[in-house]
Design an enzyme around this catalytic site. Structure first.
Site, PDB file in Angstrom:
ATOM      1  N   ILE A 205       0.842  -1.195   0.000  1.00  0.00           N
ATOM      2  CA  ILE A 205       0.000   0.000   0.000  1.00  0.00           C
ATOM      3  C   ILE A 205       0.877   1.244   0.000  1.00  0.00           C
ATOM      4  CG2 ILE A 205      -1.718   1.294   1.320  1.00  0.00           C
ATOM      5  CD1 ILE A 205      -2.813  -1.187   0.032  1.00  0.00           C
ATOM      6  N   ALA A 208       7.948   2.832   2.827  1.00  0.00           N
ATOM      7  CA  ALA A 208       8.669   3.739   3.709  1.00  0.00           C
ATOM      8  C   ALA A 208      10.159   3.626   3.394  1.00  0.00           C
ATOM      9  CB  ALA A 208       8.393   3.372   5.167  1.00  0.00           C
ATOM     10  N   LEU A 210      12.596   2.534   5.195  1.00  0.00           N
ATOM     11  CA  LEU A 210      13.240   1.317   5.683  1.00  0.00           C
ATOM     12  C   LEU A 210      12.428   0.062   5.424  1.00  0.00           C
ATOM     13  CD1 LEU A 210      14.580   2.599   9.138  1.00  0.00           C
ATOM     14  CD2 LEU A 210      15.673   2.699   6.889  1.00  0.00           C
ATOM     15  N   GLY A 211      11.210   0.203   4.928  1.00  0.00           N
ATOM     16  CA  GLY A 211      10.369  -0.964   4.706  1.00  0.00           C
ATOM     17  C   GLY A 211       9.173  -0.608   3.849  1.00  0.00           C
ATOM     18  N   GLN A 212       8.269  -1.557   3.689  1.00  0.00           N
ATOM     19  CA  GLN A 212       7.035  -1.300   2.957  1.00  0.00           C
ATOM     20  C   GLN A 212       5.878  -1.971   3.688  1.00  0.00           C
ATOM     21  OE1 GLN A 212       8.462  -2.771  -0.776  1.00  0.00           O
ATOM     22  NE2 GLN A 212       7.388  -4.728  -0.612  1.00  0.00           N
ATOM     23  N   ASP A 362       9.576  12.586  13.889  1.00  0.00           N
ATOM     24  CA  ASP A 362       9.425  12.512  12.431  1.00  0.00           C
ATOM     25  C   ASP A 362       7.977  12.762  12.022  1.00  0.00           C
ATOM     26  OD1 ASP A 362      10.304  12.162   9.845  1.00  0.00           O
ATOM     27  OD2 ASP A 362      10.118   9.989   9.871  1.00  0.00           O
TER      28      ASP A 362
END
Length: 694
Positions: A205, A208, A210-212, A362
């Site tokens: 969806i 990011a 560092l990841g998804q 953040d």
């Protein structure tokens, strides 16, 4: 892009049945026990939550049962998650040096890749500068730099996000193959996908740095969840990059004198936080702590974590439908106002920065969502930071000193903020602060733009041996991002003005000695009480939902009647006499003005000049004081939390010896003042050009 929940305007997801195992075969499969999955600490209450938005607030949809949770089970589930993340890497400059110092070929190759990419970009900037096209090509170069950072990988994406305060500078990150993501989930959790999820989105969806993230539905409860999966090989990639960047920092510290801050310390702090983000169990614990501290407000939402489906590289949390905070049109179509949501974010951020000191470092638009029912959802808790208590108090005191334009005190605040070493003389800094703020403060502090304030102060700080702590840099970025979101919706928005209610409430109600002294400093200046400031504080403080009239001014009362309050008692006695005189004589004047003309003449022996003879300026000042005091009392009395019992503690304290002494002084002063006024009226000197008779 956030890691926990995503916008309703994102590409629609198509749930697919989950295969028995991405590795193939059924031997690896084991059934996820519902009891083990139900150990997440859910909000206590009716045994149900609404699907569609998850348990963290619910967004409508089917009702699914949720069993009551035992705290011991919750602790066990978290312990199991921690065990799965036991081998998570922790940042260590020494470890990186040993690992990559012995691999010079790889380090040199990566260095050349970075230098070529950034060097070509730097040459383009130099050409723009020589052609006078810096401003003209700013947007073009920004987009190009974003592409370069994305191509260079996760480390530079994080650096770009750290440097960016623009609401639109965070999107379009690349994804990695879904098969690798699904394999990671199974390996990390020791479960097959079909034993965990009844369906999962066929592609991420969102991605990011560092990841998804995938959108899935839990098999045991039918709840929608967000599943974040870490990028493969990311530890190796960012480890090498930080090893090289830290080497550059060492050179800057050694040879670049214009930069006074410890660049290596800043790099180490940033690297430490990025490595912490790689441990998703730590992120889950951050989310839980954040929820406990700040999600008690009706307008703040924090999703829950599912510990039995979380590990060092996989994080499963409630799905929250929402719209990114920079998508103004989409938000307004839901009948919501961006500025209301941004203001909720500012108030929550102030509590984070200055009340508990634990803050979300953040807060970009992908991590702040507007939910359909008007809540502000905080997401992605990988990068958190803390503000030391001394610094929290010093920041509030700094605002007071700024309002008072007390630049000497402002300069001394930098010791408590750890900007300056104790042996640094602040005397040379005072003129620089005065020059900047006297130019900037054309009206009031609240009219200052936060970014302008930060930029101006930055110019001052660079001239002197300041060392900006890492936590403070994160604070500045957080508030600047929030202001950027607000300005995106309203170019005239002022973060400092929106912050005033919180500052006023804290000053009026917080019993901390440092803030109590700051309040006294704000209200008493040049030997006089600033009633206008008290009125303004009360007006602003009442805008904060946590303001309590019962608690207002109690800190001042304690100081006033305490062993160290003699100087303050002298000022209060003097002011009490003035206030009493203003109320008594003001009432006389009001009575005279409301009486029929024949009664005025009768009561004052035919003297049409009135009951009082005094200087016109003095009369106006007295009436203004009386009216201001009455307005202040009205503000207290009409507060939602007002209770006549508010006066009880005051009456009790007045029985103390110091209070009786103070009362004697006030009574004596009032008697003398009114006697003098009465004598003046008896003599009734004829009015002169500078005298007014009423």
């Amino acid at each position: 892009m956030s890691a926990g929940a995503f916008t309703v305007s994102s590409p629609s997801w198509r749930p697919i049945p989950v295969p028995r195992s991405v590795h193939g075969g059924r031997a690896a499969a084991r059934v996820a026990a519902p009891r083990a999955a139900l150990v997440e600490a859910r909000p206590r209450g009716p045994p149900e939550v609404r699907d569609g938005g998850g348990g963290g607030g619910g967004r409508g949809g089917a009702v699914v049962p949720v069993l009551s949770v035992d705290r011991a089970e919750d602790i066990q589930a978290e312990a199991r998650a921690m065990a799965r993340a036991a081998d998570a890497t922790v940042y260590s400059s020494e470890l990186l040096s040993r690992r990559y110092g012995s691999r010079p070929i790889k380090a040199v190759g990566r260095t050349l890749e970075i230098l070529v990419s950034l060097g070509s970009f730097g040459i383009k900037l130099l050409v723009d500068q020589s052609n006078g096209q810096i401003d003209q090509n700013k947007r073009k170069r920004g987009a190009e730099l974003r592409r370069i950072f994305t191509r260079l990988g996760p480390t530079f994406v994080k650096i770009g996000q750290g440097l960016s305060t623009r609401p639109t500078a965070r999107d379009a990150l690349p994804t990695f193959p879904d098969t690798e993501a699904f394999a990671c989930i199974e390996k990390e959790l020791g479960l097959t996908l079909d034993s965990i999820f009844s369906s999962i989105s066929p592609s991420p969806i969102a991605a990011a740095s560092l990841g998804q993230v995938y959108k899935a539905r839990l098999r045991y409860s039918n709840q929608l969840v967000a599943v974040k999966v870490q990028r493969p090989g990311i530890e190796e990639a960012i480890g090498l990059d930080f090893y090289l960047i830290r080497g550059l920092g060492i050179l800057i510290n050694k040879y670049v004198d214009i930069i006074t801050s410890d660049v290596v310390a800043l790099i180490d702090e940033f690297a430490r936080r990025v490595f912490q983000e790689l441990n998703y169990v730590q992120e889950g614990q951050n989310a839980r702590r954040f929820k406990k501290l700040y999600a008690d407000k009706a307008d703040v939402l924090v999703p829950d974590i599912f510990w039995d489906y979380t590990s060092g590289k996989v994080l499963t949390m409630d799905w929250v439908d929402g719209v990114k905070l920079n998508e103004q049109e989409a938000i307004e179509r839901q009948g919501l106002k961006v500025l209301d949501l941004v203001n909720a974010g500012i108030q929550c951020s102030l509590r984070q920065l200055l009340e508990y000191g634990y803050f979300h470092a953040d807060p970009h638009p992908g991590n702040l969502l507007a939910t359909p029912d008007g809540k502000l959802a905080f997401l992605d808790f990988g990068m958190m930071s803390e503000t030391p208590e001394d610094a929290r108090l010093a920041i509030i005191g700094h605002v007071v000193h700024l309002v008072n334009r007390d630049y000497e005190a402002m300069a001394r605040d930098y010791y408590a903020l750890d900007f300056l070493a104790p042996d640094v003389d602040v005397a040379p800094i005072v003129p620089a602060l005065r020059n900047f703020f006297d130019d900037a403060l054309n009206a009031t502090v609240s009219e200052l733009n936060f970014k302008t304030l930060v930029d101006g102060l930055g110019a001052v700080l660079y001239q002197y041996p300041f060392n900006v702590p890492a936590y403070y840099a994160l604070i500045l970025r957080s508030l600047t991002v929030l202001e950027g979101l607000a300005l995106y919706a309203d170019p005239n928005f002022k973060v400092l003005a929106a912050s005033y209610p919180y500052f006023a409430k804290r000053l009026l109600t917080d019993p901390n000695p440092y803030l109590r002294d700051a309040l006294i400093e704000l209200l008493f200046k040049d030997g006089r009480f600033r009633w206008n400031r008290l009125e303004n504080l009360l007006e602003q403080g009442r805008k904060d939902r946590d303001f309590s009239a019962k608690d207002a001014l109690q800190p001042v009362l304690k100081l006033l009647l305490g062993p160290d309050g003699e100087e303050l008692r002298v000022l209060v006695a003097k002011e009490s006499v003035c206030v009493t005189e203003a109320i008594v004589l003001g009432s006389v004047i009001d009575g005279y003005n409301s009486a029929p003309a024949f009664m005025r003449s009768l009561l004052f022996n035919g003297n049409a000049n009135g009951p009082l003879v005094m200087n016109g300026e003095e009369l106006k000042s007295m009436i203004d004081l009386r009216d201001q005091v009455m307005r202040i009392w009205g503000l207290l009395r009409t507060s939602q939390s007002f209770d006549p019992n508010l006066l009880q503690p005051i009456l009790q304290v007045l029985q103390e010896p110091e209070a009786r002494s103070l009362g004697g002084r006030v009574a004596g002063g009032i008697t003398q003042r009114l006697a003098a006024r009465m004598l003046q009226q008896v003599l009734r000197l004829p009015p002169t050009a500078s005298t007014t008779a009423l």
